[in-house]
Design a protein around this motif. Structure first.
Motif, short mmCIF file in Angstrom:
data_model
loop_
_atom_site.label_atom_id
_atom_site.label_comp_id
_atom_site.label_asym_id
_atom_site.label_seq_id
_atom_site.Cartn_x
_atom_site.Cartn_y
_atom_site.Cartn_z
N LEU A 1 36.35 12.57 45.65
CA LEU A 1 36.09 13.73 46.50
C LEU A 1 35.94 13.31 47.96
O LEU A 1 35.28 12.32 48.26
CB LEU A 1 34.83 14.46 46.04
CG LEU A 1 34.85 15.06 44.64
CD1 LEU A 1 33.54 15.79 44.36
CD2 LEU A 1 36.03 16.00 44.46
N ARG A 2 36.54 14.06 48.84
CA ARG A 2 36.51 13.75 50.27
C ARG A 2 36.08 14.96 51.08
O ARG A 2 36.40 16.10 50.74
CB ARG A 2 37.90 13.28 50.75
CG ARG A 2 38.36 11.97 50.13
CD ARG A 2 37.53 10.80 50.63
NE ARG A 2 37.96 9.52 50.08
CZ ARG A 2 37.48 8.97 48.98
NH1 ARG A 2 36.55 9.61 48.29
NH2 ARG A 2 37.93 7.81 48.55
N SER A 3 35.37 14.70 52.17
CA SER A 3 34.97 15.77 53.08
C SER A 3 36.18 16.29 53.84
O SER A 3 37.13 15.54 54.10
CB SER A 3 33.94 15.25 54.08
OG SER A 3 32.80 14.76 53.41
N PRO A 4 36.17 17.57 54.25
CA PRO A 4 37.25 18.10 55.10
C PRO A 4 37.25 17.39 56.46
O PRO A 4 36.24 16.83 56.88
CB PRO A 4 36.89 19.58 55.25
CG PRO A 4 35.92 19.88 54.14
CD PRO A 4 35.18 18.59 53.90
N PRO A 5 38.38 17.43 57.17
CA PRO A 5 38.43 16.83 58.51
C PRO A 5 37.48 17.55 59.47
O PRO A 5 37.14 18.72 59.26
CB PRO A 5 39.90 17.04 58.93
CG PRO A 5 40.63 17.31 57.66
CD PRO A 5 39.67 17.97 56.74
N THR B 1 34.80 22.24 46.40
CA THR B 1 33.82 21.15 46.30
C THR B 1 32.53 21.44 47.05
O THR B 1 31.51 20.79 46.80
CB THR B 1 34.41 19.85 46.85
OG1 THR B 1 34.61 19.98 48.27
CG2 THR B 1 35.75 19.52 46.19
N LEU B 2 32.58 22.39 48.00
CA LEU B 2 31.46 22.74 48.89
C LEU B 2 31.10 21.61 49.84
O LEU B 2 30.02 21.61 50.44
CB LEU B 2 30.22 23.18 48.10
CG LEU B 2 30.45 24.32 47.09
CD1 LEU B 2 29.11 24.81 46.52
CD2 LEU B 2 31.21 25.48 47.71
N LEU B 3 31.99 20.65 50.01
CA LEU B 3 31.79 19.58 50.97
C LEU B 3 32.10 20.08 52.38
O LEU B 3 33.06 20.81 52.60
CB LEU B 3 32.67 18.39 50.64
CG LEU B 3 32.26 17.55 49.43
CD1 LEU B 3 33.38 16.60 49.04
CD2 LEU B 3 30.98 16.78 49.72
N HIS B 4 31.28 19.66 53.33
CA HIS B 4 31.46 19.96 54.75
C HIS B 4 32.05 18.74 55.46
O HIS B 4 31.97 17.62 54.94
CB HIS B 4 30.12 20.29 55.39
CG HIS B 4 29.54 21.60 54.96
ND1 HIS B 4 29.60 22.73 55.73
CD2 HIS B 4 28.87 21.95 53.83
CE1 HIS B 4 29.01 23.72 55.10
NE2 HIS B 4 28.55 23.28 53.95
N PRO B 5 32.64 18.93 56.64
CA PRO B 5 33.04 17.76 57.44
C PRO B 5 31.86 16.81 57.64
O PRO B 5 30.73 17.26 57.85
CB PRO B 5 33.49 18.39 58.76
CG PRO B 5 33.95 19.76 58.39
CD PRO B 5 33.02 20.20 57.29
N LYS B 6 32.10 15.53 57.53
CA LYS B 6 31.09 14.46 57.69
C LYS B 6 30.04 14.47 56.59
O LYS B 6 29.03 13.77 56.69
CB LYS B 6 30.37 14.59 59.05
CG LYS B 6 31.25 14.39 60.26
CD LYS B 6 30.51 14.66 61.56
CE LYS B 6 29.26 13.79 61.67
NZ LYS B 6 28.48 14.06 62.89
N GLY C 1 21.45 15.37 47.53
CA GLY C 1 22.46 15.08 46.51
C GLY C 1 22.89 16.33 45.77
O GLY C 1 23.56 16.25 44.74
N SER C 2 22.52 17.50 46.30
CA SER C 2 22.79 18.76 45.59
C SER C 2 24.28 19.05 45.46
O SER C 2 24.71 19.62 44.45
CB SER C 2 22.08 19.92 46.29
OG SER C 2 22.48 20.05 47.64
N THR C 3 25.08 18.67 46.45
CA THR C 3 26.51 18.93 46.36
C THR C 3 27.16 17.99 45.35
O THR C 3 28.06 18.40 44.60
CB THR C 3 27.18 18.79 47.74
OG1 THR C 3 26.52 19.66 48.67
CG2 THR C 3 28.65 19.17 47.68
N TRP C 4 26.72 16.74 45.32
CA TRP C 4 27.21 15.82 44.27
C TRP C 4 26.85 16.37 42.90
O TRP C 4 27.70 16.40 41.99
CB TRP C 4 26.58 14.44 44.46
CG TRP C 4 27.14 13.41 43.50
CD1 TRP C 4 28.14 12.51 43.77
CD2 TRP C 4 26.72 13.17 42.14
NE1 TRP C 4 28.37 11.72 42.64
CE2 TRP C 4 27.53 12.11 41.64
CE3 TRP C 4 25.77 13.74 41.31
CZ2 TRP C 4 27.40 11.63 40.35
CZ3 TRP C 4 25.64 13.27 40.01
CH2 TRP C 4 26.45 12.22 39.54
N LEU C 5 25.61 16.84 42.73
CA LEU C 5 25.19 17.35 41.43
C LEU C 5 25.99 18.58 41.04
O LEU C 5 26.40 18.73 39.87
CB LEU C 5 23.69 17.67 41.47
CG LEU C 5 23.05 18.07 40.14
CD1 LEU C 5 23.23 16.97 39.09
CD2 LEU C 5 21.58 18.39 40.34
#
Length: 217
Positions: free
Chosen positions: A162-166, A175-180, A19-23
């Protein structure tokens, strides 16, 4: 008095898949809502000369941190190591070979043993998933952000958007989110219980200590 003078440096630390990216994003958006002059970054992209008065830095592994970078505060997310390793497997960021699973489990236990005693505020994965409003309130209080209940609710709603990249795209540097990144369990994926069977119980966790002499990508 802050370690870094007029600048506050906050580490958003966590074991991967805890949950580190959410935090990190909760802290980032909370700072924005509090109208703080803040700069947010992954440790690998960090620019120390950014003039913002608050630097929020996401980090997993201690060896990535320059010796000259000392945090004023550490907020930390944690999760059972068998569950965080199972999540890595689901992301296909870890091979299913038993030795790789055992090594990663040991590393996750070591990361937890390193960050837990250094954290000013520790947040469980279960609370992130089940009580995000309470988590955000704790962040606001711990960092003296003074967010109203309405402002906290707005941050929670922004987090939900917030959404992950394609697939095939690089991670989002904001956001530092990765695909999936936020995909759920798929039938056939190994569970935390499966991981525990492979590692042979909690031996690695029991043997972990708060020093760090390992490596982690």
């Amino acid at each position: 008095m802050e370690v870094n003078g007029d600048r506050m440096v906050i580490f958003s630390a966590g074991v991967p898949r805890s949950g580190s990216t959410w935090l990190y994003n909760a802290m980032r958006l909370a700072l924005q809502a509090a109208q703080k002059n803040a700069y947010s970054s992954w440790i690998g992209d960090y620019e120390a000369d950014n003039p913002a008065s608050v630097h929020l830095i996401k980090v997993h592994a201690p060896q990535r941190i320059p010796d000259t970078l000392i945090p004023d505060r550490v907020v930390y997310s944690y999760r059972k190591p068998e569950d965080s390793v199972a999540s890595l497997l689901r992301m296909r960021w870890l091979g299913r070979e038993p030795e790789k699973i055992r090594d990663k489990y040991r590393q996750h236990c070591q990361l937890h043993a390193y960050w837990q005693p250094r954290a000013d505020l520790s947040i469980s994965f279960e609370d992130i998933v089940g009580q995000p409003e309470i988590v955000l309130n704790r962040l606001s209080s711990a960092f003296h952000l003074g967010l109203t209940a309405e402002a906290q609710k707005a941050v929670i709603e922004d987090l939900k958007l917030l959404r992950s990249p394609p697939p095939g795209q690089p991670y989002d540097k904001e956001t530092l989110l990765h695909p999936k990144h936020t995909d759920g369990y798929v039938s056939g994926d190994l569970s935390g219980a499966d991981v525990l069977k492979i590692v042979g119980g909690t031996q690695a966790e029991t043997n972990a200590d708060s020093s760090w002499n390992g490596d982690y990508e």
